[in-house]
Structures are given as C-alpha cells and as structure tokens.
Design a protein around this motif. Sequence first.
Motif, PDB file in Angstrom:
ATOM      1  N   VAL A   1       1.727   4.289  -3.095  1.00 14.35           N
ATOM      2  CA  VAL A   1       1.663   5.743  -2.941  1.00 14.35           C
ATOM      3  C   VAL A   1       3.018   6.374  -3.227  1.00 14.35           C
ATOM      4  O   VAL A   1       3.134   7.384  -3.921  1.00 14.35           O
TER       5      VAL A   1
ATOM      6  N   THR B   1      -6.462   1.864  -2.976  1.00 11.78           N
ATOM      7  CA  THR B   1      -5.289   2.714  -3.166  1.00 11.78           C
ATOM      8  C   THR B   1      -4.878   2.726  -4.624  1.00 11.78           C
ATOM      9  O   THR B   1      -4.634   3.770  -5.216  1.00 11.78           O
ATOM     10  N   GLN B   2      -4.804   1.522  -5.204  1.00 16.81           N
ATOM     11  CA  GLN B   2      -4.319   1.420  -6.581  1.00 16.81           C
ATOM     12  C   GLN B   2      -5.204   2.235  -7.524  1.00 16.81           C
ATOM     13  O   GLN B   2      -4.705   2.965  -8.380  1.00 16.81           O
TER      14      GLN B   2
ATOM     15  N   LEU C   1       0.834  -1.211   0.000  1.00 17.34           N
ATOM     16  CA  LEU C   1       0.000   0.000   0.000  1.00 17.34           C
ATOM     17  C   LEU C   1       0.867   1.259   0.000  1.00 17.34           C
ATOM     18  O   LEU C   1       0.693   2.160  -0.822  1.00 17.34           O
ATOM     19  N   THR C   2       1.836   1.296   0.894  1.00 19.65           N
ATOM     20  CA  THR C   2       2.688   2.484   0.892  1.00 19.65           C
ATOM     21  C   THR C   2       3.543   2.524  -0.371  1.00 19.65           C
ATOM     22  O   THR C   2       3.807   3.596  -0.903  1.00 19.65           O
TER      23      THR C   2
ATOM     24  N   PHE D   1      -4.322   7.093   3.827  1.00 15.18           N
ATOM     25  CA  PHE D   1      -3.779   7.112   2.466  1.00 15.18           C
ATOM     26  C   PHE D   1      -4.895   7.234   1.436  1.00 15.18           C
ATOM     27  O   PHE D   1      -4.878   8.093   0.564  1.00 15.18           O
ATOM     28  N   ILE D   2      -5.868   6.322   1.573  1.00 18.67           N
ATOM     29  CA  ILE D   2      -6.924   6.270   0.564  1.00 18.67           C
ATOM     30  C   ILE D   2      -7.775   7.533   0.629  1.00 18.67           C
ATOM     31  O   ILE D   2      -8.078   8.161  -0.397  1.00 18.67           O
TER      32      ILE D   2
ATOM     33  N   ASP E   1      -8.017  -2.881   0.594  1.00 22.50           N
ATOM     34  CA  ASP E   1      -7.291  -1.622   0.796  1.00 22.50           C
ATOM     35  C   ASP E   1      -6.388  -1.306  -0.383  1.00 22.50           C
ATOM     36  O   ASP E   1      -6.317  -0.183  -0.857  1.00 22.50           O
TER      37      ASP E   1
END
Lengths: 112, 952
Positions: A78, B653-654, A74-75, B824-825, B649
């Motif tokens: 980003v 995010t992607q 996930l990080t 983040f999302i 998740d």
Amino acid sequence: MEFLVASAIGVLTSAGIYLMLRLRTFPVIMGISLLTYAVNVFLFSSGRLVVGAPPILVKGVETYTDPLPQALVLTAIVISFGMTAVVVMIALGAYLGGDDDHVDDPVTEDAP
Amino acid sequence: MSLFLIVALPFLGALLPGLMNQAGRQACAGITFTVSLIAFIGLMTNLPTIMAGGVVQVGVDWLPAMGMNFTLMLDALGFFFATLILGIGLLIIAYARSYLSRDDNMGEFFTYLLLFQGAMVGIVLSDNILLLLVFWELTSLSSFLLIGYWKHLPEGRQGARMALAVTGMGGLAMIAGMLILGQIVGSYDLSVILKNRDLIQASPYYVPALVLILLGCFTKSAQFPFHFWLPHAMAAPTPVSAYLHSATMVKAGIFLMARMWPVLSGTPEWFVLVTSAGLITMVLGAVIALFKHDLKALLAFSTVSHLGLITMLLGTGTAFGALAAVFHILNHATFKAALFMSAGIIDHEAHTRDIRRLGGLRHLMPVTFAIATLAALSMAGIPFLNGFLSKEMMLEEATQTTLFDTWWLVPALATFGSLFSAAYSFRLIGHVFLGPKRDDYPAHPHDPPSGMWLPPAFLVVLVVVIGVAPFLAEPAVKLVTAAVLGGEAEMPYAPIKIWHGLVPALYMSMVAVIGGLVLLALFKPLLRVWDAAPRPEAKVIFDYITDGSVRLAKLLTHPLHNGAFTRYATIATVVIIAVGYHAWATGTMRAQTRVLQEAQPIAIAGWLMLVAATLGLVFMHRNRLLSLILIGIVGLMVSVGFVFFSAPDLAMTQITVEVVTIILLLLALNFLPNRTPIESTILRRMRDGTVAVAGGLATMAMAYHFLLRDAVATPISEYHLANSYKGGGGTNVVNVILVDFRGFDTFGEIIVLGIAALVIYALTESLLGGPVRARLLNRKPDQPRAGDRHPMMMVVLTRVIMPVVLMVGFFIFLRGHNEPGGGFIAGLIVSIAVVMQYMASGFNWATARLRYPYHGIIGSGVLIAGLTGIGSWFVSKPFLTSDFAYVRIPPFQEFELATAALFDLGVFLAVVGAVMLSLESFSRLARRAHVPDTEHAMDVDPSREPTPAEDV
C-alpha cells in the motif's frame, strides 16, 4: 519451486535495474515498480514457501505459513502505491514545467 | 514558580505572536510582553531562596541511560543571568513595538525573539551539560533567524549565515569538550562536575576538553580570532542587536566560562589561553571601533572589546578578577543595551547611522542625547557612572597580572585598550550629538515617542544609580561572584566604592580618559593613517575559507553526484553488489536444511508468464502504453503467486493496488509523451544490461540460498500464531498483526500514506497555480479523442454496480479480523468503486456529488485510529492495547466486538482518502480550457434536447 521464486525475483530485479538506468522518467518509474515487486516478493519469501496453509486459524490444523512477513508486505504494497504516486507526480510536474522528461540534470559549474 | 515553567514559558509563548499576527501589532507585542513578564515574575519568586544562598533544583529523567536528564538548577549566577535575559528582554520587547515598521511581520519577529529568550534562559538554568548543549545550539539557530530577520537584505542573510557558521562550529567543538568532561567526571550534571576540580585538572584529557570548550565560548562571545561575525550580525534590526549583543547571545560564552570557572580555571593553560585571547580582543576591538563610521559597527566592535575585557578578567583566575568580571557583565549590559537602543532611535529618526552624516543632534533630540551621553560616558569610564567602577577594578586586576613573565604587558595593554575605549565613547558623543546643527540630514530628526526612549532611559537610571551608590549593587554582585567561585576560592574583601585612594588604577584611568580626549582631537589625521594602512578584512578571509571548503566538497562529491540520476543509481547498484559479493565470498554458508519442493505445472505456467511479461517490458519499454499493459500482467502474476503460496490477504491487496496504480499511470501518461526515444548508445545499454544482470543474479542467488535454509532463530510469528485468537480475538493472523500486535506500525503507515496523498495534492495545487496552468489549459491532445466521453453503457453499469461494490467492500472489511480482508483491502475496493464513477460519469459529475473532502476523510481516519489507541489509556493500558468481547443481540447470532475493528475503520478511511485524493489530483490536471465543463454525465440523454457536439 524455490528455484522458480528465486529466479522470478532475479528476473524482476534485473529488469527493474535496467529500466531504472534509462534516461526518461517513465521507464525509470516502471523500473522502480518492478523493483518494488521484486523486493516485496523477496520479503514475503523470507517466511519461506508454504503451499496451501494460509495463516487463518482453523481448529485442528497445525501447520501455518509465517504470517509476519505477510503483514509487513501488505503495508509495503500500500505504501509503495503512495510512493509511486508521489514519484509520478514529481515526474509529471517536472515534465509540465520544463517540457523535458529526462531524469538527468547534470550540474553546471556556475549553478548557484 | 517552577523552573520548568520559567524555561518552558518563552517556548510555549513563542507560538502565540505568530498565530496572533492577524490580531494586530499591539496584541502581538502585548502577548509577548505578558509572556516574558510572567516568566520574569516567576523567576523573582525564587529570589528569597537565592538571597539566602540556596540553590533551586528540579529534574526529571529523560535519557538516564545516556546520562542526559532534564535537570535545571538555579543559583545566584544563573539567577543573575536569567534576570538580565528576561529583564532586558522586557525592555527590548517594549522598544521593538515602536521600532518595527508596518512592513515588518511583527508576529514572526516576536516568535523568534521568544524562542531565543527561551533558549538563553535554558542555558543559564541547565544543570545537565548535555541539556545545556541543546539550548546552546538552539540559541545559535534562533539567533540565525533573528539576525536574518530582514530577509530582503543580502547583508542580513550573509551576516546570519556567518554567525551560524562560526557559532555552530564552536558549538560542535563544545559538544566534544563537554562529552570529554562528562567522561572524566562520570556524570553530566553540573552540580557534580563543579565539585570535581582536582579530578578534572589531573586528567590527561583536561587540556583537550579545555580547548574544545573554550572554542565554543570564544566563538559565541566573539573573542579573537572569532570576533568577526559579531559586527556582521549588526545587519539585524536594532532591537535584536541590542538584545543579542548586550545581555544575551554573546554573554552565553562568558556565562559558560564563569560557570566552569571553579573547575577549569587556575591552571597555566587556562590563564594563558583566556587572558591572552581576552587582552587581544579588548585592544583590537577598541582600536577598530574608533575608526568605524557606522554607529552600530562602532558599538559592535566596542562590544567585542568589552567582552574581551570580561574574558581577560575571568582568565586571571583570581577571585578578585571574577568579582570584577561579574560586575562588568552587569554594567556592560546596562549601558550597552541603552547605547544600542539610542543608535536605533537615531537610525529610526535621522534615517542614517553614518556618524559622518550626523552631528549637532543635541538640539534636535535632547532626550536621546541625554540617554546616549550618560551611557557613553559610563562606557568611557567616567566617575559616578557604573562603567567607571568596573573599569577601575579591571585596571587594578591588570596591575596584579603578569603574563609571559613581563610585568608591564597586561597593565600597558589594559590602559591602551581603555584609552581607545574612552576615545570611541567620546567620538560617539562628540561627532553625533555635539557640534553645529546641520541641514543635510536624510530625514528631520526629533525625539521618538516615549515607547522608544523609556526603555533605554530606564537602563541609564540604573547606570547612574549603580555609579553613584555602588553599595546598593555590592551584595548582589558578591552573591553572584560567590556562585562563580563555587567554594574554590575565598571571596575577596574588596568593597566596591568610587574612591580607593591614589592607587595605580586611578592613574591608569586618568591616562585613559585624557588620552581618549587627545585621540579624539587628533581623529582626522589618525583616520587618514588608518585608512591608508593595510589590514586584513575578516569577511574576505571567511568567504575565502568557505569557498575553499565548498570547492573541496564539490571535488569529492561531483564525480559521484553530478546531478545525473543514472550515474548514482549505477554506482549504488554496483557498490551494493560488490559488498554483497564480498560478504558471500568471505562468509560461511550453513548447510541446506529445507527440501527443495517440486515445481507444479501451474507454478511453472505462472512463472513463464511473469518472465515473459517482464522481458517483454524490457524490450518494448519504448512503447509506454504497451509497457503499462505488461506491468499489469506482472502485477497480476505476483498476486497469483501470493495466492499460491498461502497469502490470500496479500493477493487481494496486490490486485487492488494494481488497479489503482494502473489508473494512476494512465492518468499520468495522458500528459507524458507516448514513446521513449532511443538516446543511449549501444555501449551504454550493454553496460546497463551488465549491471542489471549482475544485480538480478545476485538477488536470485541470495533468495535461492535463503529459501533452502530455515531461520537461525525461531521466528516471532510463533507467538503471533499462538496468541492471535486468545489475545487479539481474531483468526486471521495477518490482520491481527496489522491492527493489534503491530498496530503502532500500521498507525505510522497510514499517516505516511496520508502525507503522500497531501504531497500530491500540494504539488498539483502549485502546478495549477503557476505558469504550467496556461500550458495545461491550452494543451492540444496528441491523439484523437473518443467521440463519446461518457459511454452510456459504462455510466449505467458503474452506477448499478456501485452499491454492490460498496457492499463487497463492507463485507471484506467486517470479515477481515477472521478471514482474508480488512481495512486496507476494503479501502482499496471502495476507492476503485468511486474511481469508476469518475471515469464513467466525468470529473464534474462526481465532484458535485462528493459530500466530504478527501482531506477530511484521511484526517478522520488517522484521528479514529489514534483515538482508538488513546482509548486504552483510560483503562490504564499502553497506547493501542486492544480489547474484544462477544455479544449477542437477539435475533442475531453471537458476534464479536473488538476495538481493533475501530482501528481498522481508521485504516480503511485513511486508505480511501489517500487513494482518492491522489487520483483526484491527477485528474484535476486533465481539465482543459477548450472543453467546456458539462453538468451532464451522459452525452446521450433522451430526456435532453440535442446539443451541439462539445468535443473538437
């Protein structure tokens, strides 16, 4: 299923490497993006493939997928956006400054 | 005052002058002086302990496992050097205040000076030799900055580079030597090492350690054959030369030889190496100095010569030699610093340092004349000045020293060196100050303001006082010498006095002084001989060696790294594949432990789309817009894959990152050509294709084998799954890992993200500030623009949708701890909502409504996350320990409050700020001159009078 994921990683890597070896900035950026996908999926798959068992704790459920690779990826996703943005900016600056979007800059012998 | 503070003060103080540059020159110099003065007074508070023969020691563990600790020790030797460093430093600061001109950046100068001072004090107070090495390298670096302070002068830059290269290489050798020494003794603490003389000298590694340490000392203290860097470092401003070459930098090597004297000296190896290097340096430096016309070059070579003298004395390995060495260190520091400052005064007032253009200055600069003459006479070894005393002791020691079984070698060379030393000192007085007054000085010389002559005058007072009344200095010198000897040798009974009777040293001294006068009388014919004689130029040799090394390095690297990115990307790929293949071919494979899962039709469909889009991208990559669309499909399929394999998740995010990336690439494509031309040959494409297919097959094989086997050890995620709710208070394990278990990682990552965005901003700024700006402003779009820049439908829609998207973002953020979502999302979602406003309503419209700058948002995000982490310190927990509680405020249901949510808020803000700052920077490039900025978001606005079309 494992074969599908593995081959997808392989195809993404292949295409990424090929585009990375092109001579202009834009395809190289595309290639690096593809490699990013490949690497992220690969890292993610190090938790092994589990269908229908998300890492959300629910009473009575015993099987979960491995949450750690997910957190790491996930990080990574980003951060890879940030890195792509920087690379694009550098490419853009080079193009605007020199009116040339080649990635190669062979050194001349007399360069300082 | 604590030793820690004495060492730390110059370093902490170094920040001040640089920051106070705006406050004026007086303030800069004042604060620097104050900082040094406090350190000096702090040092003096330790005087009683030292006088009583004590040693002050403090220390904290740093890396105890490596034997590297921050331990400091102050004995008489360290105290002596620290007094020289800080005391002469104070005089130099006062002098530099008057010396530097208005064009010089004073804050920068004093910052470097304090850094250097701190590093020097660190060397002399270190107890741990590894710590000493750190300070040692710091002096090399900070002296590099000081020598190259006048960046506009090529000599300054070259001199600084040469000094760094030579002393840096010596430092490397010394690191090795010190490590060997530490290995022999089993401790890196000087206080332990100094007690193990027999152990060290019996070790087979004694000679390598000695040679390596001496390399470090000789390079630093400019001993033959490394003496050549010092004269070139004279390109520095004179205060720097005076400081580096009288009391500090070059004395560091001497200090270390004195410090290591108890354990390293006394062996034949030490004697031969150190004494002969010192002798050669002394004679060579003195001879060259005589024929130098630049006042500072003369002084530089004389420094080289005197350093040789001290080295030679230390090399003899006798207690009397050490006594003479310590005494001469003191004397040399006083008269040489005074001489350098006088040279600076002459340069400053007469605008030249060329001795041939000077003369007769005694009439014009009587004060400077008096100062320089006394100092120079001391250097020449004239009685009643301190230089005489230590020179006498040196000659005395020389008569006792037999090198290479030749009794007359050392005395003869020492006399010869002293003779030339006297000659150049007399030349300095005679050719600069005496003689008739001239009328062709480049400027009108006169005595400087008191700020410049008081510091050297103070030193000259010391020169005379010690010279007339040596018994005043004797106790101190003996105390320091005792520290050098370290109990390994008896302190000699040798009172320091002016008259010793008719001993050989006196005759040698007389020969030197008379011979010096004769040499000066014969100077003109001698100079002709000197000029005609061929001699090697050190700088040419140095340049030859460095050029050779550079050529060799190029020979090795150019075939691999010739600036062509494609070449090294290919080489790297092939090497990685080859190494991987080797591992696979030679290793053993475990048996398969997992069952192959059956492929579901939906997975096959997704796979087909992904592969088709990827292959399409490869074959159609020349059409750049199309390739953007195709890579969007790839990203989408990857997100779908994440959903399918239980990673909600990641999928969220992607997909959001995908949106912002595509917008970013579209913005970039706006400027770049739309098509990639065909340039590479078929052969080359075949080659790249082969490499690519090999890489793909290798990764695929690895992933496939990997997926069919379980991990060797139990994954640590078991722990995360078990403790996520109990310890972290959340059921979404991925989010709990991000904000809790591995919060430190996440903290680093948002910082990286923020830095990336700031880099983009900075690059944009520099592009817009440079020549590119004009080109950007006059850019003609290569494609027709849309008639309506801000379509009404889109404007209305984005504004209506904005609160809804923000609400969704808020919801995603809040539920993140327990359900898919999180900072983040949510940050990405909110960014997309804001970007939509830019796209629909235009840059100006959006910017006008921007209340907080994006930099600030990034900063506040990082700050909030950091403060949340620090918060746990207040309850005596480690950084970023989280806590949570369930609260119930009627009439709401019970809900959870977690510190992790605050951390997640920081993540959220940093992500929003970083994404927005990147995209905003890109769009700032897109503004063009011939498109006037409009205040109106919509081109068609019924409430507004129709205006002429704005677009071309």
